[in-house]
Design a protein around this motif. Structure first.
Motif, PDB file in Angstrom:
ATOM      1  N   ILE A  67       0.855  -1.179   0.000  1.00 30.87           N
ATOM      2  CA  ILE A  67       0.000   0.000   0.000  1.00 30.87           C
ATOM      3  C   ILE A  67       0.897   1.237   0.000  1.00 30.87           C
ATOM      4  O   ILE A  67       2.045   1.188   0.459  1.00 30.87           O
ATOM      5  CB  ILE A  67      -0.981   0.027   1.196  1.00 30.87           C
ATOM      6  N   HIS A  68       0.356   2.316  -0.531  1.00 29.88           N
ATOM      7  CA  HIS A  68       1.127   3.552  -0.676  1.00 29.88           C
ATOM      8  C   HIS A  68       0.326   4.716  -0.101  1.00 29.88           C
ATOM      9  O   HIS A  68      -0.802   4.963  -0.532  1.00 29.88           O
ATOM     10  CB  HIS A  68       1.435   3.820  -2.149  1.00 29.88           C
ATOM     11  N   PHE A  69       0.930   5.407   0.857  1.00 34.90           N
ATOM     12  CA  PHE A  69       0.325   6.617   1.418  1.00 34.90           C
ATOM     13  C   PHE A  69       0.914   7.807   0.670  1.00 34.90           C
ATOM     14  O   PHE A  69       2.129   7.892   0.502  1.00 34.90           O
ATOM     15  CB  PHE A  69       0.661   6.757   2.910  1.00 34.90           C
ATOM     16  N   ASN A  70       0.039   8.734   0.227  1.00 28.34           N
ATOM     17  CA  ASN A  70       0.561   9.852  -0.568  1.00 28.34           C
ATOM     18  C   ASN A  70       0.077  11.229  -0.139  1.00 28.34           C
ATOM     19  O   ASN A  70       0.474  12.229  -0.726  1.00 28.34           O
ATOM     20  CB  ASN A  70       0.231   9.645  -2.045  1.00 28.34           C
ATOM     21  N   ARG A  71      -0.785  11.302   0.861  1.00 31.32           N
ATOM     22  CA  ARG A  71      -1.263  12.622   1.260  1.00 31.32           C
ATOM     23  C   ARG A  71      -1.961  12.542   2.617  1.00 31.32           C
ATOM     24  O   ARG A  71      -2.296  11.474   3.101  1.00 31.32           O
ATOM     25  CB  ARG A  71      -2.230  13.188   0.226  1.00 31.32           C
ATOM     26  N   VAL A  87      -3.027   5.850  -1.909  1.00 30.42           N
ATOM     27  CA  VAL A  87      -3.118   6.115  -3.348  1.00 30.42           C
ATOM     28  C   VAL A  87      -4.240   5.277  -3.939  1.00 30.42           C
ATOM     29  O   VAL A  87      -5.108   5.782  -4.639  1.00 30.42           O
ATOM     30  CB  VAL A  87      -1.782   5.785  -4.057  1.00 30.42           C
ATOM     31  N   ASP A  88      -4.212   3.983  -3.668  1.00 28.89           N
ATOM     32  CA  ASP A  88      -5.231   3.057  -4.181  1.00 28.89           C
ATOM     33  C   ASP A  88      -5.662   2.142  -3.039  1.00 28.89           C
ATOM     34  O   ASP A  88      -4.941   1.205  -2.688  1.00 28.89           O
ATOM     35  CB  ASP A  88      -4.674   2.239  -5.338  1.00 28.89           C
ATOM     36  N   PRO A  89      -6.813   2.391  -2.446  1.00 29.59           N
ATOM     37  CA  PRO A  89      -7.236   1.613  -1.280  1.00 29.59           C
ATOM     38  C   PRO A  89      -7.871   0.263  -1.604  1.00 29.59           C
ATOM     39  O   PRO A  89      -8.281  -0.463  -0.697  1.00 29.59           O
ATOM     40  CB  PRO A  89      -8.260   2.536  -0.613  1.00 29.59           C
ATOM     41  N   GLN A  90      -7.950  -0.127  -2.875  1.00 30.16           N
ATOM     42  CA  GLN A  90      -8.721  -1.313  -3.261  1.00 30.16           C
ATOM     43  C   GLN A  90      -8.263  -2.595  -2.570  1.00 30.16           C
ATOM     44  O   GLN A  90      -9.086  -3.402  -2.137  1.00 30.16           O
ATOM     45  CB  GLN A  90      -8.718  -1.504  -4.772  1.00 30.16           C
ATOM     46  N   SER A 139       5.242  16.767   1.370  1.00 28.52           N
ATOM     47  CA  SER A 139       5.393  15.608   0.497  1.00 28.52           C
ATOM     48  C   SER A 139       5.244  14.342   1.348  1.00 28.52           C
ATOM     49  O   SER A 139       6.016  14.115   2.276  1.00 28.52           O
ATOM     50  CB  SER A 139       6.767  15.640  -0.172  1.00 28.52           C
ATOM     51  N   ILE A 140       4.245  13.551   1.040  1.00 28.39           N
ATOM     52  CA  ILE A 140       3.982  12.294   1.751  1.00 28.39           C
ATOM     53  C   ILE A 140       4.198  11.168   0.751  1.00 28.39           C
ATOM     54  O   ILE A 140       3.553  11.144  -0.299  1.00 28.39           O
ATOM     55  CB  ILE A 140       2.534  12.230   2.286  1.00 28.39           C
ATOM     56  N   ALA A 141       5.094  10.259   1.063  1.00 28.69           N
ATOM     57  CA  ALA A 141       5.362   9.126   0.172  1.00 28.69           C
ATOM     58  C   ALA A 141       5.872   7.958   1.000  1.00 28.69           C
ATOM     59  O   ALA A 141       7.065   7.851   1.268  1.00 28.69           O
ATOM     60  CB  ALA A 141       6.366   9.511  -0.900  1.00 28.69           C
TER      61      ALA A 141
END
Length: 170
Positions: A67-71, A87-90, A139-141
């Motif tokens: 999973i990717h956190f972006n904000r 980014v994509d919670p699916q 910037s969140i990554a």
């Protein structure tokens, strides 16, 4: 006893989240940074045993994923909560749906599930808007591999601790 089901991100994500949570999350001292898959609810021993069997089965059917956190985002005006957004919670939504099936089908709810990691809750509106304004320009990554989920229980002291972890083996 109260039970809930969560995902824990890796240490890097937890450390970053905790740098905000320590000041802004009233639950900082009772539960580590996490993504809730199933809200806390009261279970008797029979329900617990059925749940564990079901969770073991779910874990054998699903593969680990990233999973990717972006904000940073907020649930305002519904609640004064700030969170790290995916980014994509699916993949998390799919895991929640698998968990909340069979013997763990929840009661109907009007709330739409939004996978997230809370970094602030129960904040005053001014504090929420100030922090949100500052963090949304940051910037969140963060990326973390999810290879297990956790069944927690609430202790007599009010904290949450893992009863059992379920490695994804699909």
């Amino acid at each position: 006893m109260l039970y809930g089901i969560v995902l824990y991100p890796d240490k890097e994500v937890q450390d970053a989240a905790n740098s905000w949570r320590v000041r802004h999350d009233s639950h900082y001292s009772i539960i580590p940074a996490h993504i809730t898959l199933r809200e806390a609810e009261e279970w008797d021993e029979s329900t617990l045993q059925n749940a564990i069997s079901h969770l073991q089965h779910v874990a054998t059917t699903l593969k680990p994923f990233s999973i990717h956190f972006n904000r940073v985002s907020t649930f305002f005006p519904v609640s004064n909560t700030l969170y790290l957004s995916l980014v994509d919670p699916q993949a998390v939504t799919d895991l929640k749906q698998a968990i909340c099936s069979g013997p763990l089908v929840p009661a109907a709810s009007d709330v739409v599930y939004t996978p997230h990691l809370t970094i602030g809750r129960d904040m005053e509106a001014d504090e929420l808007h100030d922090l949100y304004g500052n963090l949304r320009m940051s910037s969140i990554a963060f990326t973390t591999v999810i290879d297990r989920f956790h069944l927690l229980y609430k202790t007599e002291q009010g904290g949450w601790t893992a009863l059992q972890s379920f490695p994804l083996k699909g």
